[in-house]
Design a protein around this motif. Structure first.
Motif, PDB file in Angstrom:
ATOM      1  N   ARG A   7     -79.995 -81.624  -2.903  1.00 20.36           N
ATOM      2  CA  ARG A   7     -80.264 -82.977  -2.044  1.00 20.36           C
ATOM      3  C   ARG A   7     -80.255 -84.078  -3.268  1.00 20.36           C
ATOM      4  NH1 ARG A   7     -85.132 -81.009   0.908  1.00 20.36           N
ATOM      5  NH2 ARG A   7     -85.642 -79.747  -0.654  1.00 20.36           N
ATOM      6  N   ARG A   8     -80.881 -83.723  -4.523  1.00 18.84           N
ATOM      7  CA  ARG A   8     -80.877 -84.871  -5.640  1.00 18.84           C
ATOM      8  C   ARG A   8     -80.228 -84.604  -6.665  1.00 18.84           C
ATOM      9  NH1 ARG A   8     -87.336 -84.960  -5.382  1.00 18.84           N
ATOM     10  NH2 ARG A   8     -87.176 -82.854  -5.112  1.00 18.84           N
ATOM     11  N   PRO A   9     -78.921 -84.415  -6.580  1.00 18.36           N
ATOM     12  CA  PRO A   9     -78.192 -84.176  -7.914  1.00 18.36           C
ATOM     13  C   PRO A   9     -78.213 -85.148  -8.911  1.00 18.36           C
ATOM     14  CG  PRO A   9     -76.392 -84.913  -5.940  1.00 18.36           C
ATOM     15  CD  PRO A   9     -78.029 -84.861  -5.592  1.00 18.36           C
ATOM     16  N   GLY A  10     -78.047 -86.390  -8.570  1.00 22.69           N
ATOM     17  CA  GLY A  10     -78.326 -87.419  -9.879  1.00 22.69           C
ATOM     18  C   GLY A  10     -79.827 -87.030 -10.561  1.00 22.69           C
ATOM     19  N   GLN A  11     -80.857 -86.896  -9.658  1.00 23.63           N
ATOM     20  CA  GLN A  11     -82.206 -86.685 -10.277  1.00 23.63           C
ATOM     21  C   GLN A  11     -81.987 -85.184 -11.106  1.00 23.63           C
ATOM     22  OE1 GLN A  11     -85.125 -85.873  -7.614  1.00 23.63           O
ATOM     23  NE2 GLN A  11     -86.822 -86.697  -9.228  1.00 23.63           N
ATOM     24  N   TRP A  12     -81.628 -84.323 -10.550  1.00 29.24           N
ATOM     25  CA  TRP A  12     -81.365 -82.941 -11.175  1.00 29.24           C
ATOM     26  C   TRP A  12     -80.489 -83.027 -12.694  1.00 29.24           C
ATOM     27  CZ3 TRP A  12     -77.898 -79.091 -12.912  1.00 29.24           C
ATOM     28  CH2 TRP A  12     -78.470 -77.904 -12.886  1.00 29.24           C
ATOM     29  N   ILE A  13     -79.623 -83.950 -12.642  1.00 33.32           N
ATOM     30  CA  ILE A  13     -78.595 -84.074 -13.838  1.00 33.32           C
ATOM     31  C   ILE A  13     -79.394 -84.997 -15.009  1.00 33.32           C
ATOM     32  CG2 ILE A  13     -76.448 -85.258 -14.691  1.00 33.32           C
ATOM     33  CD1 ILE A  13     -75.162 -84.135 -12.015  1.00 33.32           C
ATOM     34  N   THR A  14     -80.112 -86.111 -14.574  1.00 34.57           N
ATOM     35  CA  THR A  14     -80.774 -86.959 -15.209  1.00 34.57           C
ATOM     36  C   THR A  14     -81.957 -86.072 -16.088  1.00 34.57           C
ATOM     37  OG1 THR A  14     -80.291 -88.809 -14.123  1.00 34.57           O
ATOM     38  CG2 THR A  14     -82.376 -88.979 -15.496  1.00 34.57           C
ATOM     39  N   CYS A  19     -84.015 -83.616 -20.708  1.00 28.19           N
ATOM     40  CA  CYS A  19     -84.612 -82.300 -21.668  1.00 28.19           C
ATOM     41  C   CYS A  19     -83.806 -81.778 -22.761  1.00 28.19           C
ATOM     42  CB  CYS A  19     -84.866 -81.326 -20.566  1.00 28.19           C
ATOM     43  SG  CYS A  19     -86.247 -81.619 -19.703  1.00 28.19           S
ATOM     44  N   VAL A  20     -82.355 -81.896 -22.619  1.00 26.32           N
ATOM     45  CA  VAL A  20     -81.324 -81.473 -23.475  1.00 26.32           C
ATOM     46  C   VAL A  20     -81.766 -82.405 -24.838  1.00 26.32           C
ATOM     47  CG1 VAL A  20     -78.781 -81.334 -24.120  1.00 26.32           C
ATOM     48  CG2 VAL A  20     -79.982 -80.283 -22.072  1.00 26.32           C
ATOM     49  N   LYS A  38     -87.024 -70.070 -37.756  1.00 23.60           N
ATOM     50  CA  LYS A  38     -87.230 -71.489 -37.075  1.00 23.60           C
ATOM     51  C   LYS A  38     -88.517 -71.650 -36.638  1.00 23.60           C
ATOM     52  CE  LYS A  38     -85.067 -74.121 -33.386  1.00 23.60           C
ATOM     53  NZ  LYS A  38     -84.194 -74.190 -32.388  1.00 23.60           N
ATOM     54  N   ILE A  39     -89.060 -72.883 -36.785  1.00 26.80           N
ATOM     55  CA  ILE A  39     -90.498 -73.172 -36.674  1.00 26.80           C
ATOM     56  C   ILE A  39     -90.325 -74.686 -35.757  1.00 26.80           C
ATOM     57  CG2 ILE A  39     -93.094 -73.448 -37.053  1.00 26.80           C
ATOM     58  CD1 ILE A  39     -92.303 -71.347 -39.195  1.00 26.80           C
ATOM     59  N   GLY A  40     -90.803 -74.567 -34.629  1.00 26.37           N
ATOM     60  CA  GLY A  40     -90.977 -75.846 -34.124  1.00 26.37           C
ATOM     61  C   GLY A  40     -91.294 -75.901 -32.559  1.00 26.37           C
ATOM     62  N   PHE A  41     -91.356 -77.204 -31.907  1.00 21.10           N
ATOM     63  CA  PHE A  41     -91.708 -77.469 -30.519  1.00 21.10           C
ATOM     64  C   PHE A  41     -90.325 -77.478 -29.603  1.00 21.10           C
ATOM     65  CE2 PHE A  41     -95.292 -77.973 -33.058  1.00 21.10           C
ATOM     66  CZ  PHE A  41     -96.425 -77.296 -32.366  1.00 21.10           C
ATOM     67  N   SER A  42     -89.210 -77.116 -30.020  1.00 20.82           N
ATOM     68  CA  SER A  42     -88.066 -77.446 -29.055  1.00 20.82           C
ATOM     69  C   SER A  42     -88.271 -76.652 -27.965  1.00 20.82           C
ATOM     70  CB  SER A  42     -86.563 -77.125 -29.800  1.00 20.82           C
ATOM     71  OG  SER A  42     -86.830 -75.739 -30.397  1.00 20.82           O
ATOM     72  N   PHE A  43     -88.947 -75.710 -27.793  1.00 17.04           N
ATOM     73  CA  PHE A  43     -89.212 -74.956 -26.573  1.00 17.04           C
ATOM     74  C   PHE A  43     -89.728 -75.726 -25.209  1.00 17.04           C
ATOM     75  CE2 PHE A  43     -93.174 -74.419 -28.585  1.00 17.04           C
ATOM     76  CZ  PHE A  43     -94.320 -74.263 -27.504  1.00 17.04           C
ATOM     77  N   LEU A  44     -90.445 -76.775 -25.878  1.00 14.89           N
ATOM     78  CA  LEU A  44     -91.304 -77.554 -24.646  1.00 14.89           C
ATOM     79  C   LEU A  44     -90.363 -78.401 -23.716  1.00 14.89           C
ATOM     80  CD1 LEU A  44     -93.981 -79.178 -26.710  1.00 14.89           C
ATOM     81  CD2 LEU A  44     -94.260 -77.425 -24.891  1.00 14.89           C
ATOM     82  N   PRO A  45     -89.151 -78.885 -24.052  1.00 17.27           N
ATOM     83  CA  PRO A  45     -88.312 -79.558 -23.243  1.00 17.27           C
ATOM     84  C   PRO A  45     -87.733 -78.234 -22.208  1.00 17.27           C
ATOM     85  CG  PRO A  45     -87.822 -80.374 -25.113  1.00 17.27           C
ATOM     86  CD  PRO A  45     -88.750 -79.111 -25.501  1.00 17.27           C
ATOM     87  N   VAL A  46     -87.260 -77.140 -22.834  1.00 15.19           N
ATOM     88  CA  VAL A  46     -86.827 -76.108 -21.957  1.00 15.19           C
ATOM     89  C   VAL A  46     -87.872 -75.719 -21.114  1.00 15.19           C
ATOM     90  CG1 VAL A  46     -85.720 -73.895 -22.503  1.00 15.19           C
ATOM     91  CG2 VAL A  46     -85.244 -75.491 -24.106  1.00 15.19           C
ATOM     92  N   VAL A  47     -88.965 -75.627 -21.448  1.00 16.54           N
ATOM     93  CA  VAL A  47     -90.113 -74.934 -20.598  1.00 16.54           C
ATOM     94  C   VAL A  47     -90.285 -76.137 -19.323  1.00 16.54           C
ATOM     95  CG1 VAL A  47     -92.373 -74.682 -20.370  1.00 16.54           C
ATOM     96  CG2 VAL A  47     -91.147 -73.544 -22.015  1.00 16.54           C
TER      97      VAL A  47
END
Length: 171
Positions: A7-14, A19-20, A38-47
């Motif tokens: 229903r909201r593909p533009g929002q999903w893609i954005t 996050c990417v 590898k140590i960092g917080f790059s997991f946060l946008p994935v989560v």
């Protein structure tokens, strides 16, 4: 995609794109890398993507972040096994967090990602890539993974109340 996503593909893609981009920045510029660590917080946008859009959103964020980061800002040789692992990380978070985001779900997701994907699968990828013994490498990576369990659990336990207030769940 889930019906809400259709229903909201533009929002999903954005959201996935944002996050990417955040994953690439955190992974490539704001984390510590060695050949086996590898140590960092790059997991946060994935989560965040996994919480917001489910397993596919989390998986795509992880995989695209790894692929784009490796192509634009390589830390070493590109290896597709790590892209698969990055997809699985996001998919695991999205799957587990469908049932809620209490302490049990956070711990379960972190344990699966850290022990199943990081310790076992990524250690296997490193043995393939660098032709080193799995047994010797897994002992080195065990410390990283056990420390990662504690840190990720604590960070996610602190971050989820903020996510719930500011990021409506789509999945």
């Amino acid at each position: 995609m889930m019906e809400a996503n259709r229903r909201r593909p533009g929002q999903w893609i954005t959201m996935i794109g944002f996050c990417v981009a955040m994953e690439v920045i955190l992974a490539r510029f704001l984390s510590l890398h060695t050949w086996n660590l590898k140590i960092g917080f790059s997991f946060l946008p994935v989560v965040a993507a996994a919480y917001w859009g489910g397993p596919m959103a989390g998986g795509l964020t992880g995989a695209l972040g790894d692929l784009i980061g490796a192509l634009l800002f390589p830390v070493g040789a590109y290896f597709p096994g790590f892209t698969l692992s990055a997809f699985l990380d996001g998919a695991v978070y999205g799957t587990v967090f469908r049932k809620g985001i209490g302490k049990k779900q956070i711990l379960l997701a972190v344990l699966i990602v850290q022990l199943g994907i990081s310790l076992l699968l990524n250690t296997f990828w490193l043995t393939v890539l660098f032709q080193v013994s799995w047994k010797s490498l897994v002992l080195l990576r065990l410390f990283q993974c056990t420390t990662g369990i504690a840190i990720k659990f604590l960070v996610l336990h602190l971050v989820f109340p903020v996510l719930q207030r500011h990021l409506p769940k789509m999945a």
